[in-house]
Design an enzyme around this catalytic site. Sequence first.
Site, PDB file in Angstrom:
ATOM      1  N   THR A  18       0.760  -1.226   0.323  1.00 22.06           N
ATOM      2  CA  THR A  18       0.164  -0.046   0.323  1.00 22.06           C
ATOM      3  C   THR A  18       1.206   1.377   0.137  1.00 22.06           C
ATOM      4  OG1 THR A  18      -0.086   0.224   2.516  1.00 22.06           O
ATOM      5  CG2 THR A  18      -1.657  -0.913   0.908  1.00 22.06           C
ATOM      6  N   CYS A  19       0.574   2.808  -0.496  1.00 26.86           N
ATOM      7  CA  CYS A  19       1.269   3.644  -0.350  1.00 26.86           C
ATOM      8  C   CYS A  19       0.561   4.416   1.126  1.00 26.86           C
ATOM      9  CB  CYS A  19       0.456   4.202  -1.559  1.00 26.86           C
ATOM     10  SG  CYS A  19      -1.244   5.294  -1.331  1.00 26.86           S
TER      11      CYS A  19
END
Length: 588
Positions: A483-484
Amino acid sequence: MSKPAEWSVEVSKQLYGLEHSIRGEYLTIDETGALVLKIGDESVRIIDLMKKYGFETAYIRFLPAIKSTMKKVFETFKTLSQIHGYTGKFQPVFPMKVNPIPLVIDAIWRYGEEFNWGFNSGSIGELRLLHRYLDKGSRLLIYDGVVSDNVLKLLMDFKKAGWHVIVDVESEHDLQVLSKYGEINVGIRVKPFYKPGGKWSHSAGLEGKFGLTINTLLKLIKEYKWLNERAILIHIHGGSQIYELKHIAAIFDEARILFNDLRSIGFENISIIDTGGGMAYPYHDSRKGTPESPNYTIVDYLNLLIRKFNDVHPHPTLVFEGGRYIVASHRIVVAKVVDVRPYSTEYKPFETGNGERLIGIPESLEGIKKILQYTRDIQSKIKGKTLTLAERERVEDIITHYREEIIVKLAEIIRSNPSSVENIINDPLLYKILTSPSRRFIVNLSLFADIPDSVLVNQYFQVTPIQKLNEKPDVLAVLGDLTCDSMGELREFISDVEIETSVDSWFNRMDFRISHLPKKYLKLGGIPLHLPGKDEDYYLAFLDTGAYQDPLAMKHNLIYGAPEIVIDINGSGKPVIKVLKHGRKSYL
């Protein structure tokens, strides 16, 4: 005197928490160093499952683990009740909120038949899911959600089908609705005055979310005269994952006093006591009395429960709600490492043309600490200043050089004088650097989707490689997901090895960080792992993810819905494996 062990499978079992009172019954390491599931007389290598189905990420659901924990709970109570002469019934129920997916509910229904395992529901959605079992038999159903006519109509279906239905009351609203359904028995849910420790302690006490205060209860008793006739259960819930037995004892004491006092003022039909779901699951089995490691076992818990109510006559029926304990171990998240990066700056030794180091490290611990402070001072002095690329590179190289050379020096000091390790690990500055990560492993999963409690409540989950477990780890690594989000990392690792091992085995092979010390309980800043070889598929397993993680899963970055490998046992004790792909093969 026996010689200290070099690295072995036995060391790995302890380091990665595989000698465990629950998962240790079915999860072990074979002679090749692979993590295996024991299924009856057979065993299956997890890496073989991943490669067979071509998965980079998967949930492995080992359903017999649910049956095993149910049996452990039931037989433990049976044995202890005989020892204490307790004649009251034992009534386990599964709180559906812990994991309401159909696969788990079906396992609870099937495996729970021989133990008469009931259900605890808190929403109309859970009741609708359970409705498919309406005519398959009768169980106890305790409902303690918000009461409405729609809920009561569904509960009446269960009542008519022969189920034993009890609705907990927590407000005057509940009593108003229940006044129209005289056939339904009720339970009285009371707020515990005592607040135990733990991450969910806020749910207890007078300000807690669940239950009636005593002054409200006494007022309602006067207004709703039928309550003392229909009330058959007392429910008091002290919170989830209560990790110290003394806090469990305090909740039991409150429940016993409440039970006796209510019976003395006319509640003669009360015969069931539900002490809530405080039984803690040992995410780490060191029994330290911490949020990840309760200081008691299921034997201690049930023994205390029986002793606390053994002087209540007639003996009440005791409800067990330990849903986390029952299902946590059944699900393992397995994911491939897709990239390995330096955790901070990359180490480049400063050398002369003859290969000699340009900067030496002092031999004394005080000298080493001064160098560490010097590197901190460098960062402090340049804070806020703009550096050229060359200046930035030089500063990074100096800081990294000192850090890595200090770690090597500390390892040399310990190897030459093993007793010096006590002074080093008792110094917070030196301990932190020796247990700091050197790599960041990027893993093909999303913590938000696959293990959300690691983000939401900082829940500890045991991580282990599924291969190379007969080899010493190479590095300490922080795990980053796909994920970011900066919260998508997992770094905490508990090291608790009791085997006497050689000094050389205390250190990782490549980064010289400490992976363990014999008979020392350590919290490391990274997870001891192996560096994947060229073109090697290296997988990690995240254990005990079967409670709450499924219903809490998010769609962060639209990463969700991992394929599942479901393992069960047929009537002949043979493994039955089926795959649920959920529409995708991998995250990448």
